[in-house]
Design a protein around this motif. Structure first.
Motif, short mmCIF file in Angstrom:
data_model
loop_
_atom_site.label_atom_id
_atom_site.label_comp_id
_atom_site.label_asym_id
_atom_site.label_seq_id
_atom_site.Cartn_x
_atom_site.Cartn_y
_atom_site.Cartn_z
N ARG A 45 0.81 -1.22 0.00
CA ARG A 45 0.00 0.00 0.00
C ARG A 45 0.84 1.27 0.00
O ARG A 45 0.34 2.34 -0.36
N ASP A 46 2.10 1.19 0.43
CA ASP A 46 2.97 2.35 0.44
C ASP A 46 3.68 2.56 -0.89
O ASP A 46 4.37 3.58 -1.08
N LEU A 47 3.51 1.62 -1.80
CA LEU A 47 4.18 1.70 -3.10
C LEU A 47 3.21 1.91 -4.26
O LEU A 47 3.52 2.66 -5.19
N PHE A 48 2.05 1.26 -4.17
CA PHE A 48 1.12 1.27 -5.30
C PHE A 48 -0.28 1.69 -4.88
O PHE A 48 -0.73 1.42 -3.77
N VAL A 49 -0.96 2.37 -5.81
CA VAL A 49 -2.34 2.78 -5.59
C VAL A 49 -3.24 1.55 -5.68
O VAL A 49 -3.10 0.76 -6.62
N PRO A 50 -4.14 1.36 -4.71
CA PRO A 50 -5.06 0.21 -4.79
C PRO A 50 -5.87 0.27 -6.08
O PRO A 50 -6.43 1.29 -6.44
N ARG A 51 -5.89 -0.82 -6.79
CA ARG A 51 -6.62 -0.90 -8.04
C ARG A 51 -7.82 -1.82 -7.89
O ARG A 51 -7.90 -2.61 -6.95
N ARG A 52 -8.74 -1.71 -8.81
CA ARG A 52 -9.89 -2.62 -8.80
C ARG A 52 -9.42 -3.97 -9.34
O ARG A 52 -9.25 -4.17 -10.55
N LEU A 53 -9.20 -4.89 -8.43
CA LEU A 53 -8.71 -6.21 -8.81
C LEU A 53 -9.85 -7.06 -9.37
O LEU A 53 -11.03 -6.77 -9.13
N PRO A 54 -9.52 -8.09 -10.12
CA PRO A 54 -10.55 -9.04 -10.53
C PRO A 54 -11.31 -9.54 -9.29
O PRO A 54 -10.77 -9.61 -8.19
#
Length: 273
Positions: A45-54
């Motif tokens: 969470r400190d590196l990447f923006v949460p995305r809408r996962l499958p």
């Protein structure tokens, strides 16, 4: 399937994409457990923006209990997790097995469809669509800002250079600095407005490149450091900035160079003896 990505930044990204593509193709539930360790000491969470996962895919941060039950069995944890994993799962595949299985043409899809499996890998083991990389991994806004600032310093023709040192003995042996100089000298002879984006984990390499190419060099000012979140964010900034160049000169045996080229859909020339 429980999946544990291992290794450094590029290794984890590619392995995770393989697991997601495999789970979607097989129609199974997937839980990716993100551990922090010496190779990458930062939370997802400190590196990447949460995305809408499958719908059937989750990426979660490892908890204290996960360390005991789902961590990769190794000398560091006295292989204790293996005891739990043998009880909990129908089948387990570990990182040291993956390369041989790929070479042998192992049917990962058939294996996972039978359900209740555990896997750890630092290698991509299943083909994933190019779009999945952009859909699943987007740097946090702080890192996006750094990428934009560095790319703004590019000229009309900018090449990327990734020179891996420190713990990668194969890169040091097979991709000596002089060979990078040869490639860049040729680029400079052909393009007077050449700009060079340098990504490296070596301060000595930075100094040598600046001494030779001066203000043509664009690079991070801070030292590479995998032990802090800020250090890993710098690595992400390097990866995505390399992807914005016209061409990459990469190091031998480096998934980082390969992923940067994949990310930008640009040519990669591995500099090697």
């Amino acid at each position: 399937m429980i999946f544990v990505p291992a290794g450094g930044l590029a290794n984890r990204i590619r392995a995770t994409l393989s697991a997601i593509a495999l789970a979607e193709q097989a129609g199974i539930d997937l839980r990716v457990i993100w551990f922090r360790d010496w190779a990458l000491h930062a939370a997802f969470r400190d590196l990447f923006v949460p995305r809408r996962l499958p719908e059937r895919v989750r990426i979660v941060e490892a908890s204290a209990s996960d360390l005991l039950v789902f961590d990769r069995p190794r000398q560091k944890n006295f292989h204790v997790p293996a005891l739990f994993q043998k009880l909990l799962f129908r089948s387990c595949l570990y990182e040291h097995q993956i390369d041989a299985l790929r070479t042998q043409g192992f049917d990962f899809e058939d294996w996972v469809k039978k359900g209740n499996v555990y896997m750890a890998s630092y290698l991509p083991f299943y083909a994933y669509p190019e779009t999945l990389l952009h859909e699943m991994f987007r740097p946090v806004p702080q890192v996006e800002a750094v990428i934009g600032k560095r790319a703004a310093a590019f000229s009309a023709y900018t090449v990327g250079v990734h020179i891996r040192r420190t713990d990668n003995a194969l890169s040091i042996e097979h991709s000596p600095l002089d060979l990078f100089f040869d490639c860049l000298d040729q680029e400079l002879a052909a393009h007077s407005g050449l700009c060079i984006y340098l990504a490296t984990d070596s301060e000595e390499v930075k100094q040598a490149m600046r001494a030779r190419y001066g203000e043509r060099i664009v690079c991070a000012e801070s030292k590479a450091d995998r032990s802090t979140t800020e250090g890993i964010r710098e690595g992400i900034a390097d990866l995505w900035t390399l992807a914005r160049t016209q061409k990459i000169y990469g190091s031998f045996h480096s998934s980082f160079s390969e992923l940067a080229a994949e990310l930008g859909n640009i040519p990669l020339k591995t500099v090697t003896k």
